[in-house]
Motif scaffolding. Structure first.
Motif, PDB file in Angstrom:
ATOM      1  N   ALA A 276     -14.938   7.496   7.350  1.00 62.85           N
ATOM      2  CA  ALA A 276     -15.694   7.821   6.141  1.00 62.85           C
ATOM      3  C   ALA A 276     -14.805   7.757   4.904  1.00 62.85           C
ATOM      4  N   SER A 277     -13.568   8.237   5.043  1.00 65.54           N
ATOM      5  CA  SER A 277     -12.628   8.193   3.927  1.00 65.54           C
ATOM      6  C   SER A 277     -12.322   6.760   3.518  1.00 65.54           C
ATOM      7  N   LEU A 278     -12.192   5.876   4.506  1.00 62.72           N
ATOM      8  CA  LEU A 278     -11.897   4.473   4.218  1.00 62.72           C
ATOM      9  C   LEU A 278     -13.080   3.802   3.532  1.00 62.72           C
ATOM     10  N   ARG A 279     -14.292   4.094   3.979  1.00 61.01           N
ATOM     11  CA  ARG A 279     -15.471   3.447   3.397  1.00 61.01           C
ATOM     12  C   ARG A 279     -15.769   3.944   1.985  1.00 61.01           C
ATOM     13  N   GLU A 280     -15.415   5.206   1.706  1.00 63.69           N
ATOM     14  CA  GLU A 280     -15.688   5.771   0.385  1.00 63.69           C
ATOM     15  C   GLU A 280     -14.857   5.045  -0.673  1.00 63.69           C
ATOM     16  N   GLY A 281     -15.527   4.425  -1.627  1.00 63.15           N
ATOM     17  CA  GLY A 281     -14.824   3.714  -2.696  1.00 63.15           C
ATOM     18  C   GLY A 281     -14.108   2.462  -2.241  1.00 63.15           C
ATOM     19  N   LEU A 282     -14.409   1.957  -1.057  1.00 57.43           N
ATOM     20  CA  LEU A 282     -13.708   0.780  -0.515  1.00 57.43           C
ATOM     21  C   LEU A 282     -13.750  -0.392  -1.482  1.00 57.43           C
ATOM     22  N   GLU A 283     -14.929  -0.631  -2.061  1.00 57.51           N
ATOM     23  CA  GLU A 283     -15.085  -1.794  -2.951  1.00 57.51           C
ATOM     24  C   GLU A 283     -14.147  -1.719  -4.153  1.00 57.51           C
ATOM     25  N   GLU A 284     -13.975  -0.514  -4.706  1.00 56.09           N
ATOM     26  CA  GLU A 284     -13.124  -0.397  -5.892  1.00 56.09           C
ATOM     27  C   GLU A 284     -11.641  -0.484  -5.567  1.00 56.09           C
ATOM     28  N   ARG A 290     -11.140  -8.991  -6.048  1.00 61.58           N
ATOM     29  CA  ARG A 290     -12.391  -9.615  -6.471  1.00 61.58           C
ATOM     30  C   ARG A 290     -12.223 -10.382  -7.777  1.00 61.58           C
ATOM     31  N   LEU A 291     -11.351  -9.887  -8.660  1.00 59.83           N
ATOM     32  CA  LEU A 291     -11.109 -10.573  -9.927  1.00 59.83           C
ATOM     33  C   LEU A 291     -10.226 -11.804  -9.771  1.00 59.83           C
ATOM     34  N   GLY A 292      -9.671 -11.997  -8.584  1.00 62.17           N
ATOM     35  CA  GLY A 292      -8.843 -13.165  -8.336  1.00 62.17           C
ATOM     36  C   GLY A 292      -7.424 -13.051  -8.851  1.00 62.17           C
ATOM     37  N   ILE A 293      -6.907 -11.829  -8.981  1.00 63.26           N
ATOM     38  CA  ILE A 293      -5.544 -11.627  -9.469  1.00 63.26           C
ATOM     39  C   ILE A 293      -4.577 -11.796  -8.303  1.00 63.26           C
ATOM     40  N   PRO A 294      -3.601 -12.686  -8.428  1.00 65.24           N
ATOM     41  CA  PRO A 294      -2.695 -12.967  -7.304  1.00 65.24           C
ATOM     42  C   PRO A 294      -1.664 -11.876  -7.045  1.00 65.24           C
ATOM     43  N   GLY A 295      -0.896 -12.098  -5.966  1.00 65.29           N
ATOM     44  CA  GLY A 295      -0.041 -11.121  -5.317  1.00 65.29           C
ATOM     45  C   GLY A 295       0.763 -10.148  -6.145  1.00 65.29           C
ATOM     46  N   LEU A 296       1.754 -10.633  -6.925  1.00 61.17           N
ATOM     47  CA  LEU A 296       2.714  -9.734  -7.558  1.00 61.17           C
ATOM     48  C   LEU A 296       2.042  -8.833  -8.591  1.00 61.17           C
TER      49      LEU A 296
END
Length: 379
Positions: A276-284, A290-296
């Protein structure tokens, strides 16, 4: 005192030599003091009187009495870890003259006065010219108090201490007051602002209330990992922690999201609290993915660690405090640590990719269309 003696000679002439038309004369000596080597010392100062209007102010003596130099010496030593009770031991040797004003209480009073003045100046400055792309808001626990800190990252990847408030991140009023103060001082967010926060609901509500849709929220992955692991027995923490770290390093948004959902499914039966803790706010927690910002750059901005690392300088200094008396004292010490850290901040890792983040934020808010559509119509 040599400079003062030279000034006396310029005003009244050399001792024992007649100077026609002079308007001032020597008038003996009296006890005085000057600032030398980070302390006050007793001296005998010469006096000069004007024939017509009385005592003459000696500019060199007035300069030698400037207490701001003493205040700066106290502040510099305290910021480098010198305790108030040890201040006198760090001073330069000033010879046989009598030093004073270096007691623990006097040094403490000077430090408080200087630190509060520095904080007022720094935390009330205008922000109109600062082009922020990211804002990190986090809280640090100091004894029984919490100080909420706001740190910004500008368009060149430079980091700035913007504000702080005594109060918990669970208190929406505290966080909202802090964010509203930034806006009143000129913080701009019309082109979108990435706001990095932990999982406190009140903090999220304050961000929404102040910035509205212009704030794109990234949940701190370090806090998320910590919260999930807190629900697990020691035997399970290692492999789950490793899995979370690997997943947040995954470059593709869809792959990272699918991996987190699979992990939540794996944990569901034996450890439903962790799931439940993992699923809460998972998307954020995957906003930068999601914005496509790379690694570093993504790694640099996906947590509130900047606040924690900046305040790590506080720990060594704060340990010397034997008794915390108030939230104001906690706020002052946190401010001291932050200003000390800010002077040593390096540019954000991955700062060359900041323009990519700016473009992604505009695209997220639909500002790219607003710019390009008129050109299409005109064509």
């Amino acid at each position: 005192m040599q400079a003062t003696m030279n000034e006396v000679a310029q005003r009244v002439g050399l001792r024992g030599k007649h100077q026609a038309g002079r308007q001032a004369y020597r008038h003996g000596w009296e006890p005085g003091w000057v600032v030398i080597g980070g302390c006050k010392v007793h001296v005998k100062r010469p006096r000069v009187r004007q024939k017509a209007s009385g005592e003459v102010r000696l500019e060199s003596y007035a300069w030698a009495q400037q207490e701001n130099r003493l205040d700066e010496a106290v502040l510099a030593r305290m910021l480098h870890g010198v305790a108030t009770r040890s201040y006198a031991a760090t001073l330069e040797d000033v010879g046989e003259v009598e030093a004073f004003g270096t007691s623990k209480s006097r040094v403490g009073q000077r430090f408080i006065r200087q630190m509060e003045a520095k904080l007022r100046e720094h935390l009330s400055r205008r922000l109109d010219e600062l082009r922020l792309v990211a804002l990190r808001v986090d809280g640090v626990r100091i004894d029984e108090w919490t100080v909420v800190v706001a740190l910004g990252v500008d368009s060149e990847g430079r980091k700035h201490v913007l504000g702080l408030r005594e109060g918990a991140t669970e208190n929406e009023a505290t966080v909202r007051s802090l964010l509203e103060d930034l806006v009143e001082r000129g913080l701009r967010y019309d082109q979108g602002l990435l706001v990095v926060i932990d999982g406190a609901k009140a903090l999220r509500a304050a961000v929404r209330a102040v910035f509205g849709k212009q704030a794109v929220v990234q949940r701190c992955t370090v806090h998320k990992k910590r919260n999930v692991l807190d629900h697990l027995p020691e035997s399970e923490k290692r492999w789950v922690g490793r899995k979370l770290t690997q997943t947040y390093r995954e470059p593709e948004y869809s792959a990272a999201k699918a991996a987190l959902e699979r992990l939540a499914d794996q944990l569901e039966e034996q450890h439903p609290g962790a799931a439940a803790s993992l699923r809460e706010g998972l998307e954020e927690t995957l906003t930068l993915h999601r914005l496509g910002i790379p690694g570093l750059l993504r790694t640099s901005l996906s947590s509130t660690n900047l606040a924690e690392s900046a305040l790590s300088a506080f720990e060594a200094k704060g340990d010397r405090v034997k008794r915390w008396r108030s939230g104001q004292q906690a706020e002052r010490w946190a401010g001291m640590a932050l200003l000390y850290a800010e002077s040593r901040f390096r540019r954000l890792r991955g700062h060359r990719l900041v323009p990519m983040l700016q473009e992604a934020l505009r695209r997220e808010l639909g500002l790219e269309r607003a710019i390009t559509e008129p050109a299409l119509v005109a064509g």
